[in-house]
Design a protein around this motif. Structure first.
Motif, PDB file in Angstrom:
ATOM      1  N   ALA A 104       0.830  -1.207   0.000  1.00  0.00           N
ATOM      2  CA  ALA A 104       0.000   0.000   0.000  1.00  0.00           C
ATOM      3  C   ALA A 104       0.861   1.251   0.000  1.00  0.00           C
ATOM      4  CB  ALA A 104      -0.924  -0.009   1.218  1.00  0.00           C
ATOM      5  N   THR A 105       1.911   1.269   0.817  1.00  0.00           N
ATOM      6  CA  THR A 105       2.762   2.448   0.903  1.00  0.00           C
ATOM      7  C   THR A 105       3.600   2.611  -0.365  1.00  0.00           C
ATOM      8  OG1 THR A 105       2.858   2.123   3.299  1.00  0.00           O
ATOM      9  CG2 THR A 105       4.447   3.653   2.337  1.00  0.00           C
ATOM     10  N   ALA A 106       4.088   1.496  -0.909  1.00  0.00           N
ATOM     11  CA  ALA A 106       4.849   1.571  -2.159  1.00  0.00           C
ATOM     12  C   ALA A 106       3.972   2.104  -3.294  1.00  0.00           C
ATOM     13  CB  ALA A 106       5.403   0.191  -2.516  1.00  0.00           C
ATOM     14  N   GLU A 107       2.734   1.672  -3.353  1.00  0.00           N
ATOM     15  CA  GLU A 107       1.813   2.159  -4.385  1.00  0.00           C
ATOM     16  C   GLU A 107       1.540   3.647  -4.211  1.00  0.00           C
ATOM     17  OE1 GLU A 107      -1.484  -0.439  -3.796  1.00  0.00           O
ATOM     18  OE2 GLU A 107      -0.515  -2.149  -4.770  1.00  0.00           O
ATOM     19  N   CYS A 108       1.454   4.099  -2.957  1.00  0.00           N
ATOM     20  CA  CYS A 108       1.247   5.525  -2.704  1.00  0.00           C
ATOM     21  C   CYS A 108       2.439   6.336  -3.199  1.00  0.00           C
ATOM     22  CB  CYS A 108       1.016   5.761  -1.212  1.00  0.00           C
ATOM     23  SG  CYS A 108       0.639   7.475  -0.792  1.00  0.00           S
ATOM     24  N   ALA A 109       3.645   5.792  -3.023  1.00  0.00           N
ATOM     25  CA  ALA A 109       4.835   6.477  -3.530  1.00  0.00           C
ATOM     26  C   ALA A 109       4.753   6.644  -5.040  1.00  0.00           C
ATOM     27  CB  ALA A 109       6.092   5.701  -3.133  1.00  0.00           C
ATOM     28  N   TRP A 110       4.269   5.616  -5.717  1.00  0.00           N
ATOM     29  CA  TRP A 110       4.114   5.718  -7.170  1.00  0.00           C
ATOM     30  C   TRP A 110       3.026   6.717  -7.552  1.00  0.00           C
ATOM     31  CZ3 TRP A 110       7.170   4.651 -10.966  1.00  0.00           C
ATOM     32  CH2 TRP A 110       8.200   3.720 -10.760  1.00  0.00           C
ATOM     33  N   ALA A 111       1.951   6.766  -6.779  1.00  0.00           N
ATOM     34  CA  ALA A 111       0.908   7.754  -7.049  1.00  0.00           C
ATOM     35  C   ALA A 111       1.480   9.170  -6.966  1.00  0.00           C
ATOM     36  CB  ALA A 111      -0.247   7.583  -6.061  1.00  0.00           C
ATOM     37  N   LEU A 112       2.301   9.412  -5.948  1.00  0.00           N
ATOM     38  CA  LEU A 112       2.932  10.720  -5.809  1.00  0.00           C
ATOM     39  C   LEU A 112       3.899  10.993  -6.957  1.00  0.00           C
ATOM     40  CD1 LEU A 112       3.645  10.796  -1.974  1.00  0.00           C
ATOM     41  CD2 LEU A 112       2.270  12.464  -3.236  1.00  0.00           C
ATOM     42  N   THR A 238       7.417   8.998   1.404  1.00  0.00           N
ATOM     43  CA  THR A 238       6.347   8.284   2.118  1.00  0.00           C
ATOM     44  C   THR A 238       6.918   7.612   3.361  1.00  0.00           C
ATOM     45  OG1 THR A 238       6.716   6.332   0.722  1.00  0.00           O
ATOM     46  CG2 THR A 238       4.952   7.842   0.060  1.00  0.00           C
ATOM     47  N   GLY A 239       8.139   8.027   3.745  1.00  0.00           N
ATOM     48  CA  GLY A 239       8.808   7.410   4.885  1.00  0.00           C
ATOM     49  C   GLY A 239       8.533   8.163   6.173  1.00  0.00           C
ATOM     50  N   ARG A 240       9.507   8.969   6.597  1.00  0.00           N
ATOM     51  CA  ARG A 240       9.363   9.765   7.800  1.00  0.00           C
ATOM     52  C   ARG A 240       9.644  11.226   7.451  1.00  0.00           C
ATOM     53  NH1 ARG A 240       6.701   9.238  10.524  1.00  0.00           N
ATOM     54  NH2 ARG A 240       7.496   9.439  12.636  1.00  0.00           N
ATOM     55  N   GLY A 241       8.778  12.107   7.914  1.00  0.00           N
ATOM     56  CA  GLY A 241       8.847  13.506   7.531  1.00  0.00           C
ATOM     57  C   GLY A 241      10.158  14.203   7.818  1.00  0.00           C
ATOM     58  N   PRO A 242      10.723  14.077   9.035  1.00  0.00           N
ATOM     59  CA  PRO A 242      11.934  14.838   9.366  1.00  0.00           C
ATOM     60  C   PRO A 242      13.186  14.406   8.623  1.00  0.00           C
ATOM     61  CG  PRO A 242      10.707  14.254  11.361  1.00  0.00           C
ATOM     62  CD  PRO A 242      10.100  13.476  10.241  1.00  0.00           C
ATOM     63  N   ILE A 258      15.473  21.790  -7.743  1.00  0.00           N
ATOM     64  CA  ILE A 258      14.851  20.529  -8.148  1.00  0.00           C
ATOM     65  C   ILE A 258      13.506  20.848  -8.783  1.00  0.00           C
ATOM     66  CG2 ILE A 258      16.036  19.228  -6.346  1.00  0.00           C
ATOM     67  CD1 ILE A 258      13.353  19.039  -4.853  1.00  0.00           C
ATOM     68  N   ALA A 259      12.966  19.862  -9.522  1.00  0.00           N
ATOM     69  CA  ALA A 259      11.749  20.125 -10.294  1.00  0.00           C
ATOM     70  C   ALA A 259      10.476  19.960  -9.486  1.00  0.00           C
ATOM     71  CB  ALA A 259      11.699  19.202 -11.511  1.00  0.00           C
ATOM     72  N   GLY A 260      10.461  19.026  -8.528  1.00  0.00           N
ATOM     73  CA  GLY A 260       9.218  18.793  -7.822  1.00  0.00           C
ATOM     74  C   GLY A 260       9.379  17.884  -6.632  1.00  0.00           C
ATOM     75  N   ALA A 261       8.301  17.785  -5.855  1.00  0.00           N
ATOM     76  CA  ALA A 261       8.290  16.929  -4.674  1.00  0.00           C
ATOM     77  C   ALA A 261       6.888  16.381  -4.461  1.00  0.00           C
ATOM     78  CB  ALA A 261       8.737  17.703  -3.437  1.00  0.00           C
ATOM     79  N   GLY A 262       6.834  15.171  -3.925  1.00  0.00           N
ATOM     80  CA  GLY A 262       5.576  14.553  -3.534  1.00  0.00           C
ATOM     81  C   GLY A 262       5.704  14.078  -2.099  1.00  0.00           C
ATOM     82  N   LEU A 263       4.901  14.620  -1.195  1.00  0.00           N
ATOM     83  CA  LEU A 263       5.043  14.343   0.232  1.00  0.00           C
ATOM     84  C   LEU A 263       3.779  13.727   0.817  1.00  0.00           C
ATOM     85  CD1 LEU A 263       6.635  17.769   1.309  1.00  0.00           C
ATOM     86  CD2 LEU A 263       7.813  15.703   0.500  1.00  0.00           C
ATOM     87  N   ASP A 264       3.978  12.682   1.596  1.00  0.00           N
ATOM     88  CA  ASP A 264       2.875  12.090   2.358  1.00  0.00           C
ATOM     89  C   ASP A 264       3.114  12.237   3.853  1.00  0.00           C
ATOM     90  OD1 ASP A 264       0.425  10.560   2.607  1.00  0.00           O
ATOM     91  OD2 ASP A 264       1.658   8.853   3.220  1.00  0.00           O
TER      92      ASP A 264
END
Length: 326
Positions: A104-112, A238-242, A258-264
């Motif tokens: 589930a978390t790996a798929e979320c990383a791909w969504a981002l 999708t790991g740990r924020g800090p 950098i061009a972009g970021a995806g954060l969960d």
């Protein structure tokens, strides 16, 4: 015989609560918000077991406030909220919920990754506004994914799963290891290469973070790291924020380092660094990496099984300090 009292700090899927209710008297926080520190310490005073989240600090003060406690189960794979050495010193078992949320978390990383690469959020916003003038050849030009280099920082369970999902896109995979230990799965299946952190920064088009949070990884991605990355690169967390210094990230995104970021996940969750929300080149999710029905239910069941084992004096399945049972 009196049943042990268990407190669950937030509502979790019923599958886990039903298991607990077979053996214990279960109290669940009825509010969908973290319980205050003072209230938590009062509640656990007569509890033998607790299931909590990353929002709870499990330390000496917590253990002192819970003299009857037989174990604590984290409803999360991360456990930087737990003072594991202190728990071990007290022979107090503590656990987490790995494995069940990996895909589930790996798929979320791909969504981002795709949302950032293809400017999905600003394109969606324009479409909803009713102001789209029609197709144009220069609208929302994003980055390619197929054939681009994927860098994995933290090639554990989730990092490995995320990398394996890249096969359909024919992406060269680089990964780092704090222990310099090779990932045989990634190397045999994807011909992935173990590289230095510096090489990963400089060569990757997409960098996905899956490393645990510890003193060595806090602010691993700061100003120096972003300067080394390609100006066309995107970072996914999708790991740990800090692990990311968000002020440095804000600067890197604003200036085009950098061009972009995806954060969960976020440095000061649930607070967001001022300025990030205004940027078009960042996608922001509210910590939903494990947010599928099956993953969240499986987390609840595993946390419940862990806590039941602790209540019965047995070693839990995913114990963070198994040495106390030796």
């Amino acid at each position: 015989m009196d049943r042990p009292k268990v407190y669950v700090t937030r509502q979790i899927p019923e599958e886990g609560l039903a298991l607990l209710r077979r053996v214990a008297e279960v109290e669940v926080n009825p509010v969908d918000a973290p319980v205050s520190r003072n209230e938590l310490l009062k509640i656990v005073a007569d509890c033998e077991g607790v299931i909590g989240l990353l929002t709870e600090r499990i330390d000496a003060e917590f253990f002192d406030a819970a003299p009857k406690l037989k174990g604590y189960a984290n409803y999360a794979v991360g456990f930087d909220n737990i003072d594991v050495p202190e728990a071990t010193r007290r022979s107090m078992p503590v656990s987490n919920t790995p494995d069940v949320l990996t895909n589930a978390t790996a798929e979320c990383a791909w969504a981002l990754l795709f949302a950032v690469a293809r400017q999905v959020i600003p394109a969606d916003r324009l479409m909803r506004s009713g102001e789209w003038p029609g197709w144009g050849p220069l609208q929302f030009i994003g980055g390619d994914v197929s054939g681009k280099t994927l860098g994995i920082v933290g090639a554990g369970r989730i990092g490995t799963a995320m990398a394996r999902m890249s096969r359909g896109f024919n992406m060269p995979v680089l990964y780092t290891s704090s222990s310099n230990r090779r990932n045989e799965v990634l190397e045999s299946e994807l011909n992935a290469r173990l590289v230095s952190f510096e090489e990963l920064l400089e060569a990757s088009d997409y960098i996905s973070l899956h490393t645990p949070l510890n003193p060595g990884t806090k602010h691993l991605f700061g100003a120096d790291a972003f300067v080394r990355m390609k100006p066309t690169a995107c970072i996914i967390n999708t790991g740990r924020g800090p692990v990311i210094d968000e002020q440095a990230l804000l600067h890197a995104l604003k200036t085009g380092e950098i061009a972009g970021a995806g954060l969960d996940v976020y440095e000061n969750e649930p607070a967001l660094t001022p300025g990030l929300a205004e940027l078009e080149n960042v996608v922001l999710l509210p910590h939903i990496g494990s947010g599928t029905a099956s993953a969240r239910a499986d987390m609840a069941v595993l946390a419940a099984r862990n806590l039941i084992a602790m209540l019965e004096g047995r070693k839990p399945e995913t114990c963070l300090n198994p040495e106390i049972y030796d």
